[in-house]
Write a protein that holds these residues in place. Structure first.
Motif, PDB file in Angstrom:
ATOM      1  N   SER A 111       0.806  -1.216   0.000  1.00  0.00           N
ATOM      2  CA  SER A 111       0.000   0.000   0.000  1.00  0.00           C
ATOM      3  C   SER A 111       0.840   1.268   0.000  1.00  0.00           C
ATOM      4  O   SER A 111       0.345   2.344  -0.338  1.00  0.00           O
ATOM      5  CB  SER A 111      -0.939   0.011   1.214  1.00  0.00           C
ATOM      6  N   PHE A 112       2.124   1.145   0.398  1.00  0.00           N
ATOM      7  CA  PHE A 112       2.947   2.338   0.573  1.00  0.00           C
ATOM      8  C   PHE A 112       4.254   2.302  -0.220  1.00  0.00           C
ATOM      9  O   PHE A 112       5.057   3.231  -0.121  1.00  0.00           O
ATOM     10  CB  PHE A 112       3.293   2.526   2.059  1.00  0.00           C
ATOM     11  N   GLN A 113       4.466   1.256  -0.997  1.00  0.00           N
ATOM     12  CA  GLN A 113       5.762   1.049  -1.635  1.00  0.00           C
ATOM     13  C   GLN A 113       6.183   2.238  -2.496  1.00  0.00           C
ATOM     14  O   GLN A 113       7.338   2.678  -2.450  1.00  0.00           O
ATOM     15  CB  GLN A 113       5.717  -0.224  -2.485  1.00  0.00           C
ATOM     16  N   ASP A 114       5.251   2.798  -3.263  1.00  0.00           N
ATOM     17  CA  ASP A 114       5.607   3.895  -4.162  1.00  0.00           C
ATOM     18  C   ASP A 114       5.992   5.149  -3.391  1.00  0.00           C
ATOM     19  O   ASP A 114       6.993   5.803  -3.692  1.00  0.00           O
ATOM     20  CB  ASP A 114       4.453   4.188  -5.125  1.00  0.00           C
ATOM     21  N   ILE A 115       5.203   5.472  -2.378  1.00  0.00           N
ATOM     22  CA  ILE A 115       5.427   6.711  -1.640  1.00  0.00           C
ATOM     23  C   ILE A 115       6.631   6.605  -0.705  1.00  0.00           C
ATOM     24  O   ILE A 115       7.183   7.621  -0.262  1.00  0.00           O
ATOM     25  CB  ILE A 115       4.154   7.100  -0.852  1.00  0.00           C
ATOM     26  N   MET A 116       7.057   5.375  -0.402  1.00  0.00           N
ATOM     27  CA  MET A 116       8.199   5.172   0.490  1.00  0.00           C
ATOM     28  C   MET A 116       9.539   5.383  -0.211  1.00  0.00           C
ATOM     29  O   MET A 116      10.575   5.471   0.448  1.00  0.00           O
ATOM     30  CB  MET A 116       8.155   3.765   1.089  1.00  0.00           C
ATOM     31  N   GLN A 117       9.541   5.466  -1.529  1.00  0.00           N
ATOM     32  CA  GLN A 117      10.810   5.548  -2.260  1.00  0.00           C
ATOM     33  C   GLN A 117      11.639   6.750  -1.823  1.00  0.00           C
ATOM     34  O   GLN A 117      12.829   6.619  -1.498  1.00  0.00           O
ATOM     35  CB  GLN A 117      10.539   5.618  -3.766  1.00  0.00           C
ATOM     36  N   ASN A 118      11.013   7.947  -1.831  1.00  0.00           N
ATOM     37  CA  ASN A 118      11.761   9.154  -1.462  1.00  0.00           C
ATOM     38  C   ASN A 118      12.147   9.151   0.007  1.00  0.00           C
ATOM     39  O   ASN A 118      13.251   9.575   0.376  1.00  0.00           O
ATOM     40  CB  ASN A 118      10.930  10.400  -1.770  1.00  0.00           C
ATOM     41  N   ILE A 119      11.247   8.683   0.855  1.00  0.00           N
ATOM     42  CA  ILE A 119      11.538   8.628   2.288  1.00  0.00           C
ATOM     43  C   ILE A 119      12.715   7.691   2.542  1.00  0.00           C
ATOM     44  O   ILE A 119      13.631   8.004   3.318  1.00  0.00           O
ATOM     45  CB  ILE A 119      10.288   8.181   3.067  1.00  0.00           C
ATOM     46  N   ASP A 120      12.699   6.542   1.881  1.00  0.00           N
ATOM     47  CA  ASP A 120      13.788   5.573   2.034  1.00  0.00           C
ATOM     48  C   ASP A 120      15.098   6.142   1.507  1.00  0.00           C
ATOM     49  O   ASP A 120      16.166   5.953   2.109  1.00  0.00           O
ATOM     50  CB  ASP A 120      13.426   4.286   1.292  1.00  0.00           C
ATOM     51  N   LEU A 121      15.019   6.889   0.408  1.00  0.00           N
ATOM     52  CA  LEU A 121      16.226   7.507  -0.153  1.00  0.00           C
ATOM     53  C   LEU A 121      16.822   8.512   0.823  1.00  0.00           C
ATOM     54  O   LEU A 121      18.045   8.529   1.054  1.00  0.00           O
ATOM     55  CB  LEU A 121      15.874   8.198  -1.473  1.00  0.00           C
TER      56      LEU A 121
END
Length: 669
Positions: free
Chosen positions: A572-582
Motif C-alpha cells: 500500500s505504501f511502496q511507491d510513496i516510500m521511495q523518497n523517504i527511504d532515499l
C-alpha cells in the motif's frame, strides 16, 4: 396590559387582551390601541418566565383564533403597527419616547402572537388569518375570491420589519425596538423548527427572496453586519422608557441565525454592498469563542471571494488563526459543529499557498493555552500542525468521525509543500503520529491474518507506546545501524508484507462480490492504512519541495528509521516510500562517515550540509497535494438544523416548547 404595569401571571385575565381576542371587532381608529400599547412590562429573561409568557400567550391566542375570522382584529392590530412604523424614524429624531415605547409594545404583542400561531398552524392558515377583516356575515368568501389588498398584509409586515431594522437609527431610545424587530424576524422564519425535513417551499422564504422584500435584503444583511461589528451594549438605565433585555445578544444572534441564513436557496438577483472589511475582520477575530461568529466567518470565507481575498492578504493572520486553533485545541469543551466549522475554515485558508508560506514567518511566544509542552517560541505554522495532529488523535480515539480526520489531513497536505523551519516538536509529532499508526497497522494485521499466533518479535518491538512527549536528545550511529543487526527482523517484514498483500487482495475480492460487512479489525486496518498513506504523502511532499528548510523533520525521520524501513515494500505504501527511504539512506550514510557518537547539534549540522549535496533529481516527483473544500450537494441538511439549534439555545427573550421542536434532537450538541 394597558396603562398599568403588567405581570405575566395576569395576562390571561387582562381586559385589553380579552377584548383584542374576543368577539368584538375593533376599528383601526379606536383609542383602544393606545391603551393596549401603554403598558410597562418587565421583559422576561429566565426560561421560567419565558415559559409562563408562552403559556399565557397560548390562552389569548386560542380565543383570537376562534374569533378573528369574524373580527379581523389581528389584521387591525397589524395595520395600526404598520402605520406607526412609518413615523418611527421621525419620532427617533424628535426623541419621542412615548411613541417609540408604544410602537415597541405593539411589536412585542405581535411577536408573541405570531410565535404561537406559527407553532400551532400551517403557513397557509397563518396567511389566511391576516386576510380576515371586520365584515358582515356571508361576505368573507366573496372578499377572498375577489382578492383583497389585505391578502398581502403578512408580506407587508415582513417588509416593514426589514425597513425598521435597516432605516431606524440605532440610538439609546430605539435599541429595544431594534432588538424586538430582529426577534420578530426570527419568529417569522421559525416555521422550520416544527418540521423534521428542510422546508424547500416556504411562504416566509418566498417573501424574502421575491416580491417587495427582495430589494431590501442586501441592505438588511449590511445593517446586521454593522450591528455585529459595533457590538452595541444595552443602553444604561434611565435612557429608555421600557425595561431592557438581559444583554445585547439579539443583534448578534439575529445576524448569525435568523436572517443571513434564513434560506439555503439563493436568490437569482445578485446583491452587493460596501462594508468596512478592516472593522469586520477585527470583530471576527475578537468573537471567535462563539458558534455564531465562527459560522459567520465560515460563510464569508466560503461564499464571498472579496472577503476571502482581503483576509488572505492580511499581515496579521495570527489574530484570526489563533482563536480558531484554540477552538480545536479545546475540542473536548466544544460542540462538534463548532469544531467542524473551525476546521473547515482552516482547510479553506490552507488552499492558498501564500497563507501556507506566511504562517511559518510569524513567530509566536509563550502560547499559554497549549499545555502538552512549554512553547516559548514557535511559528504559527508549526503550532497549526501541532493542533491539527492533536485534533486527529482526539477524533481517532473518541469521536471517530471520518469527515473530521479527512479534513484535518487535507489541511496538513495543503500546507506540506510550504513547510518551513518546522519546530523540533512539530517535526517530532508528524513522525511519531505516523509511527503510531504504523505500529497499529502491524498489530491489526497480526490480529486479522494470524489471530491465534503468539506475538511476534516484531510486534513486541513495535507495540510499546512511545509517542507522547518523547524527547529527541541524541542520535547515535548504533541507533542508525540497529535495524541492520537483525536478519530475523527483515525476514519477518518480508513474510508480513507477502501475507498482507494476499489477504488484502482476498478481502477486496470478497467485498466486490458481496455486501457482507468487513470484520472490525479489517475496517480498522482500512482506516489506519488511509491515514498512514496520507501522512507518508505529507512527509514526502515536504521532503520533495522543502527538504533544505526542514532539518528537524529529517532528524525526526532518522530517529524513527527502524520502523519506516519495515514498510519499504508494503504493497500500500511502496511507491510513496521511495523518497523517504532515499532520504533515510542518504543521511544515514553521511552520519556513519562522521563517527560513532554525535550530539544533536552535530547531527543537525551534518543534515544541513547533506541537504546541499543530495541530488534533487534523485527524488521522485509526485502530483502536488492539493485539496479544496466543497460543500455537500445539499448543505442545508447540515446547516439549517445547526443554525436553528443556535437560535434555540441563545436567543434572548424567545422561548419555544422543546416538545414542539422537530428539526433537531433536543439532546444533540
Amino acid at each position: 396590559m394597558g396603562s398599568n404595569s403588567s405581570k405575566i401571571s395576569d395576562l390571561p385575565k387582562n381586559e385589553y387582551l380579552k377584548r383584542l381576542s374576543g368577539p368584538e371587532a375593533i376599528s383601526e381608529n379606536d383609542p383602544f390601541w393606545n391603551q393596549l400599547f401603554s403598558f410597562s412590562f418587565s421583559a422576561p429573561t429566565s426560561s421560567t418566565e419565558l415559559k409562563l409568557l408562552e403559556e399565557a400567550t397560548i390562552s389569548v391566542c386560542k380565543s383570537l383564533v376562534e374569533n378573528n375570522p369574524r373580527t379581523g382584529n389581528l389584521a387591525a392590530l397589524t395595520k395600526v403597527f404598520l402605520a406607526r412604523t412609518r413615523e418611527l424614524r421621525l419620532s427617533a429624531e424628535c426623541q419621542n419616547h412615548i411613541f417609540i415605547w408604544q410602537t415597541h409594545n405593539a411589536l412585542f404583542i405581535i411577536c408573541c402572537l405570531l410565535k404561537v400561531f406559527i407553532c400551532e398552524m400551517s403557513e397557509e392558515e397563518l396567511q389566511l388569518h391576516f386576510t380576515y377583516e371586520e365584515k358582515l356575515p356571508g361576505t368573507y368568501t366573496l372578499c377572498v375570491l375577489l382578492g383583497s389588498d389585505s391578502e398581502d398584509l403578512l408580506e407587508e409586515l415582513l417588509c416593514s420589519l426589514i425597513q425598521l431594522i435597516t432605516d431606524t437609527p440605532l440610538l439609546d431610545i430605539t435599541y429595544e425596538i431594534s432588538v424586538e424587530a430582529i426577534s420578530a424576524m426570527i419568529v417569522f422564519l421559525s416555521c422550520q423548527l416544527f418540521h423534521k425535513e428542510v422546508l424547500r417551499q416556504s411562504i416566509s422564504h418566498k417573501y424574502l427572496m421575491q416580491g417587495p422584500c427582495l430589494p431590501y435584503t442586501s441592505k438588511l444583511v449590511k445593517t446586521l453586519l454593522y450591528n455585529f461589528i459595533r457590538q452595541e451594549k444595552p443602553p444604561p438605565p434611565g435612557t429608555h422608557v421600557f425595561p431592557q433585555q438581559s444583554d445585547g445578544g439579539g443583534l448578534l444572534y439575529g445576524l448569525a441565525s435568523g436572517v443571513a441564513n434564513s434560506s439555503p436557496f439563493p436568490s437569482s438577483v445578485p446583491h452587493t454592498f460596501q462594508i468596512n472589511f478592516n472593522s469586520l475582520y477585527t470583530t471576527l477575530c475578537e468573537q471567535q469563542t462563539s458558534d455564531q461568529a465562527t459560522l459567520l466567518l465560515y460563510t464569508l470565507l466560503h461564499q464571498n471571494a472579496n472577503v476571502r481575498t482581503y483576509m488572505l492578504a492580511r499581515t496579521d493572520m495570527e489574530n484570526l488563526v489563533l482563536p480558531i486553533l484554540e477552538i480545536l485545541y479545546h475540542v473536548e469543551e466544544r460542540n462538534s459543529h463548532h469544531v467542524y466549522m473551525a476546521l473547515i475554515i482552516l482547510l479553506i485558508l490552507t488552499e492558498d499557498d501564500g497563507f501556507n508560506r506566511s504562517i511559518h514567518e510569524v513567530i509566536l511566544k509563550n502560547i499559554t493555552w497549549y499545555s502538552e509542552r512549554v512553547l516559548t517560541e514557535i511559528s504559527l505554522g508549526s503550532l497549526l500542525i501541532l493542533v491539527v495532529i492533536r485534533t486527529i488523535q482526539y477524533n481517532m480515539t473518541r469521536t471517530r468521525d471520518k469527515y473530521l480526520h479527512t479534513n484535518c489531513l487535507a489541511a496538513l497536505a495543503n500546507m506540506s509543500a510550504q513547510f518551513r523551519s518546522l519546530h523540533q516538536y512539530a517535526a517530532q509529532r508528524i513522525i511519531s503520529y505516523t509511527c503510531r499508526h504504523l505500529r497499529r497497522c502491524v498489530y491489526l494485521s497480526d490480529r486479522l491474518y494470524s489471530p491465534r499466533s503468539p506475538r511476534s518479535a516484531r510486534q513486541r518491538c513495535l507495540s510499546a507506546p512511545s509517542d507522547s512527549g518523547e524527547e529527541l536528545l541524541s542520535l547515535t550511529c548504533s541507533h542508525i545501524l540497529r535495524s541492520y543487526a537483525s536478519s530475523l527482523f527483515s525476514l519477518l517484514s518480508k513474510k508480513h508484507n507477502k501475507v498482507l498483500e494476499q489477504a488484502t487482495q482476498s478481502l477486496r475480492g470478497s467485498l466486490s462480490s458481496s455486501d457482507v460487512p468487513l470484520p472490525d479489525y479489517a475496517q480498522d486496518l482500512s482506516v489506519i492504512e488511509e491515514v498512514i498513506r496520507m501522512m507518508l504523502e505529507i512527509i514526502n511532499s515536504c521532503l520533495t519541495n522543502s527538504l533544505h528548510h526542514n532539518p528537524n523533520l529529517v532528524y525526526a525521520l532518522l530517529y524513527k528509521r527502524d520502523l519506516f524501513e519495515q514498510f519499504r515494500t508494503h504493497p500500500s505504501f511502496q511507491d510513496i516510500m521511495q523518497n523517504i527511504d532515499l532520504v533515510i539512506s542518504f543521511f544515514s550514510s553521511r552520519l556513519l562517515q562522521s563517527g560513532a557518537e554525535l550530539s544533536v547539534e552535530r547531527v543537525l549540522e551534518i543534515i544541513k550540509q547533506g541537504v546541499v549535496a543530495l541530488p534533487k533529481d534523485r527524488l521522485k516527483k509526485f502530483p502536488e497535494l492539493k485539496f479544496k473544500y466543497v460543500e455537500e450537494e445539499q448543505p442545508e441538511e447540515f446547516f439549517i438544523p445547526y443554525v436553528w439549534s443556535l437560535v434555540y439555545n441563545s436567543a434572548v427573550g424567545l422561548y419555544w416548547n422543546p416538545q414542539d421542536i422537530q428539526l433537531f434532537a433536543m439532546d444533540s450538541d
